[in-house]
Design a protein around this motif. Structure first.
Motif, mmCIF file in Angstrom:
data_model
loop_
_atom_site.group_PDB
_atom_site.id
_atom_site.type_symbol
_atom_site.label_atom_id
_atom_site.label_comp_id
_atom_site.label_asym_id
_atom_site.label_seq_id
_atom_site.Cartn_x
_atom_site.Cartn_y
_atom_site.Cartn_z
ATOM 1 N N ARG A 65 0.930 11.742 -1.850
ATOM 2 C CA ARG A 65 -0.424 11.908 -2.661
ATOM 3 C C ARG A 65 -0.057 13.090 -3.844
ATOM 4 O O ARG A 65 -1.244 13.541 -3.119
ATOM 5 C CB ARG A 65 -1.071 11.851 -0.984
ATOM 6 C CG ARG A 65 -1.669 10.342 -0.660
ATOM 7 C CD ARG A 65 -2.570 10.799 0.057
ATOM 8 N NE ARG A 65 -2.544 9.021 1.213
ATOM 9 C CZ ARG A 65 -3.692 9.155 1.837
ATOM 10 N NH1 ARG A 65 -4.788 10.079 2.034
ATOM 11 N NH2 ARG A 65 -3.677 8.210 3.305
ATOM 12 N N ALA A 66 0.917 12.623 -4.643
ATOM 13 C CA ALA A 66 0.405 14.189 -4.824
ATOM 14 C C ALA A 66 -0.494 13.837 -6.163
ATOM 15 O O ALA A 66 -0.612 12.854 -6.855
ATOM 16 C CB ALA A 66 2.140 13.679 -5.606
ATOM 17 N N GLY A 83 0.649 -1.232 -0.079
ATOM 18 C CA GLY A 83 0.030 0.243 0.170
ATOM 19 C C GLY A 83 0.856 1.465 -0.016
ATOM 20 O O GLY A 83 1.166 2.012 1.363
ATOM 21 N N PHE A 84 1.571 1.458 -0.651
ATOM 22 C CA PHE A 84 2.588 2.626 -1.246
ATOM 23 C C PHE A 84 1.408 3.738 -2.754
ATOM 24 O O PHE A 84 2.029 3.508 -3.401
ATOM 25 C CB PHE A 84 3.509 2.299 -1.734
ATOM 26 C CG PHE A 84 5.035 2.050 -0.746
ATOM 27 C CD1 PHE A 84 5.074 2.644 0.298
ATOM 28 C CD2 PHE A 84 5.507 1.253 -1.041
ATOM 29 C CE1 PHE A 84 6.007 2.559 1.234
ATOM 30 C CE2 PHE A 84 6.343 0.982 -0.324
ATOM 31 C CZ PHE A 84 7.042 1.534 1.071
ATOM 32 N N THR A 85 0.897 5.020 -1.392
ATOM 33 C CA THR A 85 -0.381 5.058 -2.444
ATOM 34 C C THR A 85 0.910 5.652 -3.561
ATOM 35 O O THR A 85 -0.477 6.024 -4.954
ATOM 36 C CB THR A 85 -0.432 6.530 -1.938
ATOM 37 O OG1 THR A 85 0.230 7.787 -1.067
ATOM 38 C CG2 THR A 85 -1.653 5.731 -0.916
ATOM 39 N N LEU A 86 1.582 6.482 -3.904
ATOM 40 C CA LEU A 86 2.328 6.877 -4.622
ATOM 41 C C LEU A 86 2.612 5.932 -5.748
ATOM 42 O O LEU A 86 3.098 6.455 -7.244
ATOM 43 C CB LEU A 86 3.871 7.734 -4.106
ATOM 44 C CG LEU A 86 5.545 6.309 -3.577
ATOM 45 C CD1 LEU A 86 5.735 5.935 -4.979
ATOM 46 C CD2 LEU A 86 6.009 6.812 -3.085
ATOM 47 N N TYR A 87 2.440 4.293 -5.988
ATOM 48 C CA TYR A 87 2.571 3.419 -6.770
ATOM 49 C C TYR A 87 1.162 3.964 -7.290
ATOM 50 O O TYR A 87 1.221 3.152 -8.761
ATOM 51 C CB TYR A 87 1.763 2.058 -6.008
ATOM 52 C CG TYR A 87 3.632 1.295 -5.899
ATOM 53 C CD1 TYR A 87 5.099 2.517 -5.781
ATOM 54 C CD2 TYR A 87 3.802 0.239 -5.300
ATOM 55 C CE1 TYR A 87 6.062 1.400 -5.073
ATOM 56 C CE2 TYR A 87 5.016 0.259 -4.798
ATOM 57 C CZ TYR A 87 5.786 0.349 -4.775
ATOM 58 O OH TYR A 87 7.533 0.277 -3.989
ATOM 59 N N HIS A 88 0.204 5.303 -7.545
ATOM 60 C CA HIS A 88 -0.935 3.914 -7.813
ATOM 61 C C HIS A 88 -1.072 6.443 -8.139
ATOM 62 O O HIS A 88 -2.550 5.706 -8.654
ATOM 63 C CB HIS A 88 -2.104 3.581 -6.989
ATOM 64 C CG HIS A 88 -1.692 2.960 -6.283
ATOM 65 N ND1 HIS A 88 -1.701 1.190 -6.836
ATOM 66 C CD2 HIS A 88 -1.047 2.155 -4.867
ATOM 67 C CE1 HIS A 88 -0.851 0.273 -6.413
ATOM 68 N NE2 HIS A 88 -0.620 0.665 -4.706
ATOM 69 N N MET A 89 -1.103 6.730 -7.574
ATOM 70 C CA MET A 89 -1.236 8.432 -7.890
ATOM 71 C C MET A 89 -0.951 8.164 -9.083
ATOM 72 O O MET A 89 -0.314 8.503 -10.031
ATOM 73 C CB MET A 89 -0.892 9.071 -6.980
ATOM 74 C CG MET A 89 -1.279 9.335 -5.345
ATOM 75 S SD MET A 89 -2.709 8.893 -5.098
ATOM 76 C CE MET A 89 -2.679 11.190 -5.272
ATOM 77 N N PRO A 90 -2.233 9.089 -10.131
ATOM 78 C CA PRO A 90 -2.808 8.786 -11.573
ATOM 79 C C PRO A 90 -0.664 10.059 -12.105
ATOM 80 O O PRO A 90 -0.212 9.812 -13.581
ATOM 81 C CB PRO A 90 -3.272 9.697 -12.007
ATOM 82 C CG PRO A 90 -4.505 9.590 -11.388
ATOM 83 C CD PRO A 90 -3.607 9.361 -9.885
ATOM 84 N N ILE A 91 0.161 11.194 -11.577
ATOM 85 C CA ILE A 91 0.629 11.572 -11.674
ATOM 86 C C ILE A 91 1.555 11.507 -12.171
ATOM 87 O O ILE A 91 2.535 12.010 -13.086
ATOM 88 C CB ILE A 91 0.882 13.110 -10.232
ATOM 89 C CG1 ILE A 91 2.309 14.081 -11.378
ATOM 90 C CG2 ILE A 91 1.810 12.178 -9.448
ATOM 91 C CD1 ILE A 91 1.935 14.912 -12.357
#
Length: 329
Positions: free
Chosen positions: A253-254, A121-129
């Motif tokens: 969460r960029a 659960g690393f959010t940066l793997y999934h943020m569209p940017i």
């Protein structure tokens, strides 16, 4: 995208956020497990949970559960991940996915053997940017990437009994927040680092309070990281190339990246690119996990998590900081 039934292990802060995301994406939370019946009942009522279990194994073995979400302290992840995979369930585990790389390698191989998806659960793997940033780098507009700088400082209350500082719960900055910084750095390095230089300040409980880490791979790319649990820092990452650099604030969460192009020492141009919403960060995680299951592979995310896990182990080994889970490795 197919809708899958998720079962949540743990009902802490991040599980509340995940339950909201599941309700937004799937319309419900299929199940949750916690041994404290009153807390579980309150969580189930508040979060539209269809089935509440005080016995974790009963939920794991529910034939209608497709995905197990693990949101417990780090030290419990390995056991729950193994139980879930052996029961034929896909697993989405919060960071740090395991306490050490030996545990990671075992559960990653088990997931592969079982033909199941295991994701961290690393959010940066999934943020569209990040797809936009990757596309920019791949286009060559930044030239060759030479350096990544990344910070994460969190000001936790002074409390030696808190899990953040508890060695028996694999506390410390490295596993709690350092995984994010390391995942950011590794994402933008072309190869795995083979050199790590580091220094550390220990908290009185024996876990790392703050540290500085320099990584280098055999392509001479470098990453410089600063971590702290007792000094606030901006969550900021910078990716520097021969033709420009990218600055990303709030990188876990960029939604925005500032690009500065530097064709020579005296002329620069800048642009801002944006994508996604910070509020939807966990929605993206849920959607990606379900897409991974649909397509039968995870777009390489588990390999990246493995790279991060091995970097963290190498840093801890230099510090001589060992957790109880390391004794069998």
């Amino acid at each position: 995208m197919t809708k899958y039934n998720w079962g949540l292990i743990g009902i802490g802060t991040i599980a509340h956020e995940m339950a909201d995301a599941l309700n937004a994406v799937n319309g419900e939370v299929y199940a949750a497990a916690n041994p404290h019946e009153d807390k579980l009942a309150a969580f189930a009522k508040a979060k539209n949970v269809q089935h509440a279990y005080t016995d974790v194994n009963a939920m794991i073995n529910d034939p209608n559960v497709d995905v197990i979400y693990v949101a417990t302290p780090h030290t419990f992840h390995y056991d729950y991940i193994k139980r879930a995979l052996n029961a034929g369930k896909h697993v989405f585990a919060e960071k740090a996915i395991t306490v050490n790389a030996a545990q990671f390698d075992e559960v990653a191989q088990l997931a592969k053997d079982k033909g199941l998806i295991l994701t961290e659960g690393f959010t940066l793997y999934h943020m569209p940017i990040y797809q936009k940033v990757q596309d920019l780098i791949a286009s060559g507009q930044l030239g060759d990437i030479h350096l990544v700088q990344v910070n994460f400082g969190s000001l936790k209350d002074y409390d030696p009994t808190n899990r953040f500082f508890n060695k028996d719960l694999a506390g410390g900055a490295l596993l709690d927040i350092g995984g994010y910084a390391t995942a950011f750095a590794r994402t933008f390095l072309d190869k795995q680092p083979n050199v790590a230089l580091t220094t550390v300040k220990f908290f009185e409980t024996g876990v790392d309070e703050q540290s500085g880490i320099i990584l280098k791979n055999d392509q001479e790319q470098m990453a410089v990281m600063a971590l702290s649990l007792r000094a606030k820092q901006p969550k900021r990452g910078v990716i520097s190339g021969t033709k420009g650099y990218v600055e990303i604030d709030n990188y876990p969460r960029a939604t925005e990246a500032k690009i500065t192009y530097t064709p020579d020492a005296h002329a620069t141009t800048t642009e801002i690119i944006s994508a996604g919403s910070e509020e939807l960060a966990l929605n993206y995680e849920v959607a990606d996990m379900q897409r991974y299951i649909d397509q039968g592979h995870d777009d390489g995310q588990l390999v990246l998590s493995g790279a991060v896990s091995h970097i963290l182990d190498g840093v801890r080994n230099q510090w001589g900081m060992r957790f109880p889970e390391d004794s069998s490795n």
